[in-house]
Motif scaffolding. Sequence first.
Motif, PDB file in Angstrom:
ATOM      1  N   GLU A  50       0.798  -1.215   0.000  1.00  0.00           N
ATOM      2  CA  GLU A  50       0.000   0.000   0.000  1.00  0.00           C
ATOM      3  C   GLU A  50       0.834   1.270   0.000  1.00  0.00           C
ATOM      4  OE1 GLU A  50      -2.722  -0.539   3.302  1.00  0.00           O
ATOM      5  OE2 GLU A  50      -4.178  -1.396   1.920  1.00  0.00           O
ATOM      6  N   GLU A  51       2.136   1.170  -0.137  1.00  0.00           N
ATOM      7  CA  GLU A  51       2.979   2.357  -0.184  1.00  0.00           C
ATOM      8  C   GLU A  51       4.171   2.130  -1.107  1.00  0.00           C
ATOM      9  OE1 GLU A  51       5.973   1.740   3.601  1.00  0.00           O
ATOM     10  OE2 GLU A  51       4.257   3.041   3.855  1.00  0.00           O
ATOM     11  N   ALA A  52       4.756   3.227  -1.543  1.00  0.00           N
ATOM     12  CA  ALA A  52       5.824   3.163  -2.546  1.00  0.00           C
ATOM     13  C   ALA A  52       7.083   2.464  -2.045  1.00  0.00           C
ATOM     14  CB  ALA A  52       6.166   4.570  -3.023  1.00  0.00           C
ATOM     15  N   GLY A  53       7.449   2.593  -0.787  1.00  0.00           N
ATOM     16  CA  GLY A  53       8.703   2.020  -0.297  1.00  0.00           C
ATOM     17  C   GLY A  53       8.568   0.643   0.297  1.00  0.00           C
ATOM     18  N   ALA A  54       7.445  -0.021   0.122  1.00  0.00           N
ATOM     19  CA  ALA A  54       7.191  -1.308   0.770  1.00  0.00           C
ATOM     20  C   ALA A  54       8.108  -2.406   0.225  1.00  0.00           C
ATOM     21  CB  ALA A  54       5.737  -1.709   0.592  1.00  0.00           C
ATOM     22  N   VAL A  55       8.463  -3.358   1.110  1.00  0.00           N
ATOM     23  CA  VAL A  55       9.339  -4.472   0.758  1.00  0.00           C
ATOM     24  C   VAL A  55       8.671  -5.777   1.185  1.00  0.00           C
ATOM     25  CG1 VAL A  55      11.594  -5.552   1.128  1.00  0.00           C
ATOM     26  CG2 VAL A  55      11.405  -3.059   1.071  1.00  0.00           C
ATOM     27  N   PHE A  56       8.590  -6.722   0.267  1.00  0.00           N
ATOM     28  CA  PHE A  56       8.055  -8.049   0.564  1.00  0.00           C
ATOM     29  C   PHE A  56       9.187  -9.049   0.470  1.00  0.00           C
ATOM     30  CE2 PHE A  56       6.193 -12.055  -1.154  1.00  0.00           C
ATOM     31  CZ  PHE A  56       5.541 -12.450   0.002  1.00  0.00           C
ATOM     32  N   THR A  57       9.377  -9.837   1.535  1.00  0.00           N
ATOM     33  CA  THR A  57      10.408 -10.865   1.556  1.00  0.00           C
ATOM     34  C   THR A  57       9.746 -12.219   1.746  1.00  0.00           C
ATOM     35  OG1 THR A  57      11.979  -9.316   2.555  1.00  0.00           O
ATOM     36  CG2 THR A  57      12.526 -11.653   2.672  1.00  0.00           C
ATOM     37  N   LEU A  58      10.042 -13.144   0.854  1.00  0.00           N
ATOM     38  CA  LEU A  58       9.536 -14.508   0.930  1.00  0.00           C
ATOM     39  C   LEU A  58      10.715 -15.425   1.196  1.00  0.00           C
ATOM     40  CD1 LEU A  58       7.095 -16.459   0.512  1.00  0.00           C
ATOM     41  CD2 LEU A  58       7.787 -16.577  -1.890  1.00  0.00           C
ATOM     42  N   SER A  59      10.736 -16.030   2.390  1.00  0.00           N
ATOM     43  CA  SER A  59      11.862 -16.902   2.740  1.00  0.00           C
ATOM     44  C   SER A  59      11.748 -18.227   2.001  1.00  0.00           C
ATOM     45  CB  SER A  59      11.889 -17.150   4.251  1.00  0.00           C
ATOM     46  OG  SER A  59      10.855 -18.042   4.613  1.00  0.00           O
ATOM     47  N   GLU A  60      12.779 -19.061   2.097  1.00  0.00           N
ATOM     48  CA  GLU A  60      12.763 -20.328   1.364  1.00  0.00           C
ATOM     49  C   GLU A  60      11.698 -21.274   1.893  1.00  0.00           C
ATOM     50  OE1 GLU A  60      16.070 -23.394   2.705  1.00  0.00           O
ATOM     51  OE2 GLU A  60      16.944 -21.453   2.214  1.00  0.00           O
ATOM     52  N   SER A  61      11.181 -21.046   3.095  1.00  0.00           N
ATOM     53  CA  SER A  61      10.088 -21.882   3.607  1.00  0.00           C
ATOM     54  C   SER A  61       8.719 -21.292   3.279  1.00  0.00           C
ATOM     55  CB  SER A  61      10.210 -22.048   5.129  1.00  0.00           C
ATOM     56  OG  SER A  61      10.033 -20.799   5.772  1.00  0.00           O
ATOM     57  N   GLY A  62       8.686 -20.104   2.677  1.00  0.00           N
ATOM     58  CA  GLY A  62       7.427 -19.427   2.399  1.00  0.00           C
ATOM     59  C   GLY A  62       6.816 -19.820   1.063  1.00  0.00           C
ATOM     60  N   HIS A  63       5.471 -19.697   0.979  1.00  0.00           N
ATOM     61  CA  HIS A  63       4.720 -20.015  -0.238  1.00  0.00           C
ATOM     62  C   HIS A  63       3.654 -18.944  -0.462  1.00  0.00           C
ATOM     63  CE1 HIS A  63       6.194 -24.231  -0.337  1.00  0.00           C
ATOM     64  NE2 HIS A  63       6.171 -24.101   0.978  1.00  0.00           N
ATOM     65  N   VAL A  64       3.493 -18.536  -1.721  1.00  0.00           N
ATOM     66  CA  VAL A  64       2.390 -17.658  -2.102  1.00  0.00           C
ATOM     67  C   VAL A  64       1.690 -18.294  -3.286  1.00  0.00           C
ATOM     68  CG1 VAL A  64       1.714 -15.415  -3.033  1.00  0.00           C
ATOM     69  CG2 VAL A  64       3.501 -15.541  -1.292  1.00  0.00           C
ATOM     70  N   GLN A  65       0.379 -18.443  -3.157  1.00  0.00           N
ATOM     71  CA  GLN A  65      -0.429 -18.906  -4.278  1.00  0.00           C
ATOM     72  C   GLN A  65      -1.369 -17.761  -4.613  1.00  0.00           C
ATOM     73  OE1 GLN A  65      -2.187 -22.779  -3.821  1.00  0.00           O
ATOM     74  NE2 GLN A  65      -3.571 -22.449  -5.529  1.00  0.00           N
ATOM     75  N   GLY A  66      -0.919 -16.902  -5.524  1.00  0.00           N
ATOM     76  CA  GLY A  66      -1.672 -15.717  -5.902  1.00  0.00           C
ATOM     77  C   GLY A  66      -0.716 -14.665  -6.432  1.00  0.00           C
ATOM     78  N   GLU A  67      -1.268 -13.543  -6.792  1.00  0.00           N
ATOM     79  CA  GLU A  67      -0.502 -12.459  -7.391  1.00  0.00           C
ATOM     80  C   GLU A  67       0.236 -11.657  -6.321  1.00  0.00           C
ATOM     81  OE1 GLU A  67      -1.672  -9.436 -10.822  1.00  0.00           O
ATOM     82  OE2 GLU A  67      -2.795  -9.090  -8.972  1.00  0.00           O
ATOM     83  N   ILE A  68       1.441 -11.198  -6.673  1.00  0.00           N
ATOM     84  CA  ILE A  68       2.225 -10.329  -5.797  1.00  0.00           C
ATOM     85  C   ILE A  68       2.406  -9.011  -6.529  1.00  0.00           C
ATOM     86  CG2 ILE A  68       4.452  -9.973  -4.666  1.00  0.00           C
ATOM     87  CD1 ILE A  68       4.711 -13.039  -4.523  1.00  0.00           C
ATOM     88  N   ARG A  69       1.980  -7.889  -5.888  1.00  0.00           N
ATOM     89  CA  ARG A  69       2.137  -6.539  -6.453  1.00  0.00           C
ATOM     90  C   ARG A  69       2.793  -5.657  -5.409  1.00  0.00           C
ATOM     91  NH1 ARG A  69      -0.252  -4.833 -11.109  1.00  0.00           N
ATOM     92  NH2 ARG A  69      -1.559  -6.386 -12.122  1.00  0.00           N
ATOM     93  N   VAL A  70       4.099  -5.435  -5.570  1.00  0.00           N
ATOM     94  CA  VAL A  70       4.874  -4.680  -4.590  1.00  0.00           C
ATOM     95  C   VAL A  70       5.952  -3.861  -5.301  1.00  0.00           C
ATOM     96  CG1 VAL A  70       4.511  -6.375  -2.739  1.00  0.00           C
ATOM     97  CG2 VAL A  70       6.466  -6.616  -4.247  1.00  0.00           C
ATOM     98  N   PRO A  71       6.461  -2.821  -4.645  1.00  0.00           N
ATOM     99  CA  PRO A  71       7.581  -2.095  -5.240  1.00  0.00           C
ATOM    100  C   PRO A  71       8.881  -2.913  -5.225  1.00  0.00           C
ATOM    101  CG  PRO A  71       6.449  -0.736  -3.625  1.00  0.00           C
ATOM    102  CD  PRO A  71       5.901  -2.118  -3.494  1.00  0.00           C
ATOM    103  N   HIS A  72       9.165  -3.564  -4.090  1.00  0.00           N
ATOM    104  CA  HIS A  72      10.433  -4.285  -3.938  1.00  0.00           C
ATOM    105  C   HIS A  72      10.126  -5.667  -3.376  1.00  0.00           C
ATOM    106  CE1 HIS A  72      14.874  -4.123  -2.398  1.00  0.00           C
ATOM    107  NE2 HIS A  72      14.550  -5.310  -2.837  1.00  0.00           N
ATOM    108  N   ALA A  73      10.588  -6.716  -4.070  1.00  0.00           N
ATOM    109  CA  ALA A  73      10.364  -8.083  -3.614  1.00  0.00           C
ATOM    110  C   ALA A  73      11.675  -8.848  -3.577  1.00  0.00           C
ATOM    111  CB  ALA A  73       9.376  -8.804  -4.534  1.00  0.00           C
ATOM    112  N   ILE A  74      11.831  -9.623  -2.510  1.00  0.00           N
ATOM    113  CA  ILE A  74      12.956 -10.537  -2.368  1.00  0.00           C
ATOM    114  C   ILE A  74      12.334 -11.921  -2.239  1.00  0.00           C
ATOM    115  CG2 ILE A  74      14.971 -11.184  -0.999  1.00  0.00           C
ATOM    116  CD1 ILE A  74      14.847  -8.210   0.078  1.00  0.00           C
ATOM    117  N   ILE A  75      12.536 -12.759  -3.247  1.00  0.00           N
ATOM    118  CA  ILE A  75      11.865 -14.057  -3.314  1.00  0.00           C
ATOM    119  C   ILE A  75      12.900 -15.167  -3.174  1.00  0.00           C
ATOM    120  CG2 ILE A  75      10.402 -15.567  -4.713  1.00  0.00           C
ATOM    121  CD1 ILE A  75       9.022 -12.920  -3.928  1.00  0.00           C
TER     122      ILE A  75
END
Length: 142
Positions: A50-75
């Motif tokens: 919801e903001e321009a500087g947001a960061v999403f980090t998905l660790s190696e144990s994490g799972h997402v089933q769906g769309e990701i919309r972010v400024p900065h992502a570490i997958i």
Amino acid sequence: MLNRKRSERAPNSHSHDTSLIARGTLIEGHVRFSGALHLDGQIVGSVLAEEAGAVFTLSESGHVQGEIRVPHAIINGQVRGDIHATERLELAAEARVVGDVHYQTLEMAAGAQVNGRMSHPTAELPRELPAPALGNAEAVPA
């Protein structure tokens, strides 16, 4: 400073807030966040910043089933859905993506896997070759 209320903080200090979704946690539905979100668990639904500087980090144990919309992502985990990183996308060695990847800047480690299209927006239009001049061409012997 530790006892200051959120309303007394600097206007942009919320960009330093971090939320953690722990391993073993399953969230079904869309997740909207500001600041930073670190996912060790699983989300079945969209992840939206919801903001321009947001960061999403998905660790190696994490799972997402769906769309990701972010400024900065570490997958570094598994994603089944499209990723839209408007600023920067980092795909670590354990990243497994089944879906299209849209990025402005990309860093991809050896071992990361993407099964889908990778798309980088281009500012310039595709160049066209000039049309050949008609009538000036010399005959080429056969």
